[in-house]
Design an enzyme around this catalytic site. Structure first.
Site, mmCIF file in Angstrom:
data_model
loop_
_atom_site.group_PDB
_atom_site.id
_atom_site.type_symbol
_atom_site.label_atom_id
_atom_site.label_comp_id
_atom_site.label_asym_id
_atom_site.label_seq_id
_atom_site.Cartn_x
_atom_site.Cartn_y
_atom_site.Cartn_z
ATOM 1 C CG HIS A 1 -2.211 -0.848 0.804
ATOM 2 N ND1 HIS A 1 -3.198 -0.348 0.405
ATOM 3 C CD2 HIS A 1 -2.574 -1.984 1.582
ATOM 4 C CE1 HIS A 1 -4.195 -1.338 0.045
ATOM 5 N NE2 HIS A 1 -3.763 -2.448 1.121
ATOM 6 C CG LEU B 1 6.498 -0.102 -2.101
ATOM 7 C CD1 LEU B 1 6.785 -1.538 -2.696
ATOM 8 C CD2 LEU B 1 7.535 0.848 -2.384
ATOM 9 N NE ARG B 2 -1.807 -0.717 -6.033
ATOM 10 C CZ ARG B 2 -2.889 -1.172 -6.057
ATOM 11 N NH1 ARG B 2 -3.804 -0.894 -5.506
ATOM 12 N NH2 ARG B 2 -3.044 -2.117 -6.980
ATOM 13 N NE ARG C 1 -5.120 -14.729 -17.396
ATOM 14 C CZ ARG C 1 -5.314 -13.244 -17.286
ATOM 15 N NH1 ARG C 1 -4.256 -12.594 -16.370
ATOM 16 N NH2 ARG C 1 -6.511 -12.687 -17.660
ATOM 17 C CB ALA D 1 -2.483 -24.868 -18.593
ATOM 18 N NE ARG E 1 11.605 -15.347 -12.330
ATOM 19 C CZ ARG E 1 11.919 -14.303 -13.179
ATOM 20 N NH1 ARG E 1 11.386 -14.058 -13.927
ATOM 21 N NH2 ARG E 1 13.185 -13.832 -13.125
ATOM 22 N N GLY F 1 6.630 -15.127 -10.281
ATOM 23 C CA GLY F 1 6.686 -16.246 -9.388
ATOM 24 C C GLY F 1 5.638 -15.971 -8.451
ATOM 25 C CG LEU F 2 4.484 -12.949 -6.488
ATOM 26 C CD1 LEU F 2 4.317 -11.194 -6.467
ATOM 27 C CD2 LEU F 2 4.637 -13.234 -5.220
ATOM 28 N N GLY F 3 2.324 -16.236 -9.232
ATOM 29 C CA GLY F 3 0.863 -16.769 -9.611
ATOM 30 C C GLY F 3 0.704 -18.092 -8.959
#
Length: 453
Positions: A249, A251-252, A359, A361, A405, A418-420
């Site tokens: 928050h 950083l936004r 996504r 796949a 990753r 590497g968060l998905g």
């Protein structure tokens, strides 16, 4: 020193348990001969003693008038019982009214001699009693009786006669006592293991129950220590998640100012490679912050607020978008999703989890992607497969960690953070489910999700 020898210590419980168990078995086995001896030396009943006395009186009277009849006396049907048999012996123990002593008779005579007084004893098929001492013409004689009868025998005599059965019962009894002790110690240990497994699976609120914690032995101490550890882990994880959320928050705010400054610069006609690069990196930073906030939101979902929805209805928009995306990339997406599958879930977080998997796949598949869902018992299993390059077997578990990753081209070319998959795993864990990855034998990656319904 008093604490070392406390009765609540497991060592003392084990020692006392096995010691008492072995002592009890030894005592029971040792008592059998004593009980048998007491039973063997039972006093002669008055009724049987009267039978022997009347027969001795008749012998004395008959021998006084006819001495030769003493040697011909057979002892049949005396005492008013036609099955009773009486035996006459001289002072040296020789049988006078029979050819020889039977084994049972000899055994009983030894028992009576050892007892030192008239006794009765129930053998397997005969009741033996005697002796009744009397004298005729200065010679001493003894009368013994045998009454064929199958009277019930005490249980300890049955055990004494059947050594193998007694040994088997002793082993069974000791096994039962040891089993109770093992259950007493094993039940709280199983509860500790279940709590540890639940904590390892992400259920940070799981604790060992109060009954186990109130135990005064080492298991109770371990349960209290486990709960304290779980409290610390839960507090640390929540603090970490709050930190990620707060930092994202914060950083936004400067990011918004940066994007505003870029917009103003472009409005004033300032263009260039460096400015375009700054704009691109600002967009990437905005996407990264959005992913971090989503990960924090998913982990902080309240499980108690989940409602039951149809899975097909929740995923309808996600599946439509996935079909469109696959069609644009000239790939085939097969969907097998029954309409009647229902489970409690958060529609947004579960949709995001399935969307991330689809996504990935579609991105890495060569030509075909398949999504299937089926109910097995109390769980719904969702499987997403592709025919792409797959992932190295050593990295199948690590791909769900944040910012991880794989070293293969499957992730390096995507430019992601590497968060998905981390968001997907957090969503599945929030629904008390499990997720795992495996390479298909024919090639490609398979992701399996199991959710309770």
């Amino acid at each position: 020193m008093a604490r070392i020898f406390s009765a609540n210590r497991i060592f003392i419980k084990l020692l006392l348990g096995f010691w008492l168990c072995s002592s009890l078995i030894i005592a029971l086995v040792a008592l059998l001969p004593l009980l048998q001896q007491n039973y063997d030396r039972a006093p002669l009943p008055a009724k049987l003693e009267q039978v022997l006395a009347r027969s001795a009186k008749q012998l004395q009277d008959n021998a006084a008038a006819h001495p030769e009849k003493l040697l011909r006396w057979q002892g049949h049907r005396h005492g008013g019982n036609k099955h009773m048999r009486l035996f006459l012996t001289d002072e040296e123990g020789r049988l006078l009214n029979g050819r020889r002593n039977s084994r049972t008779m000899r055994h009983f005579m030894l028992m009576a001699e050892e007892a030192g007084h008239p006794i009765s004893h129930q053998f397997r098929d005969d009741l033996m009693f005697g002796p009744y001492q009397f004298a005729i013409n200065g010679n001493h004689y003894a009368l013994w009786g045998r009454l064929p009868a199958r009277h019930p025998r005490p249980w300890f005599l049955f055990l004494a006669d059947n050594i193998m059965l007694t040994l088997g019962l002793a082993i069974a009894l000791s096994g039962l006592i040891c089993a109770l002790l093992a259950w007493h110690l094993g039940k709280p240990l199983r509860q500790l293991k279940q709590s540890a497994d639940a904590l390892a699976n992400g259920e940070l609120g799981c604790r060992v129950n109060e009954q186990t914690c109130r135990r005064g032995d080492e298991i109770g101490q371990l349960a209290n220590a486990f709960n304290a550890m779980a409290d610390a882990i839960e507090q640390t994880m929540h603090s970490q998640q709050r930190l990620i959320s707060d930092v994202s928050h914060e950083l936004r705010t400067p990011l918004t100012r940066l994007q505003l400054a870029l917009a103003l610069a472009r409005k004033q006609g300032l263009e260039g490679k460096e400015l375009s690069r700054i704009g691109y990196e600002a967009e990437q930073l905005e996407l990264l912050i959005s992913e971090l906030l989503e990960l924090s939101r998913v982990k902080n979902r309240d499980l108690d607020k989940m409602k039951v929805y149809e899975l097909a209805e929740t995923l309808s928009q996600v599946l439509d978008d996935a079909e469109f995306e696959a069609e644009q990339q000239h790939k085939q997406l097969t969907i097998i999703l029954p309409e009647d599958l229902c489970l409690p879930h958060h529609p947004r977080s579960l949709s995001r989890a399935i969307e991330n998997l689809l996504r990935n796949a579609i991105r890495y598949a060569d030509s075909h992607i398949r999504l299937s869902a089926v109910q097995q018992g109390k769980h719904i299993n969702i499987v997403i497969e592709d025919d792409g390059p797959g992932i190295d077997a050593s990295e199948l578990e690590a791909i769900f960690r944040p910012f991880y990753r794989p070293h293969t081209a499957r992730e390096r070319e995507s430019g992601g953070w590497g968060l998905g998959l981390a968001i997907t795993q957090a969503a599945v864990t929030a629904h008390r489910g499990t997720i795992s990855a495996a390479n298909r034998p024919q090639g490609g990656l398979m992701i399996r999700i199991s959710l309770p319904c």
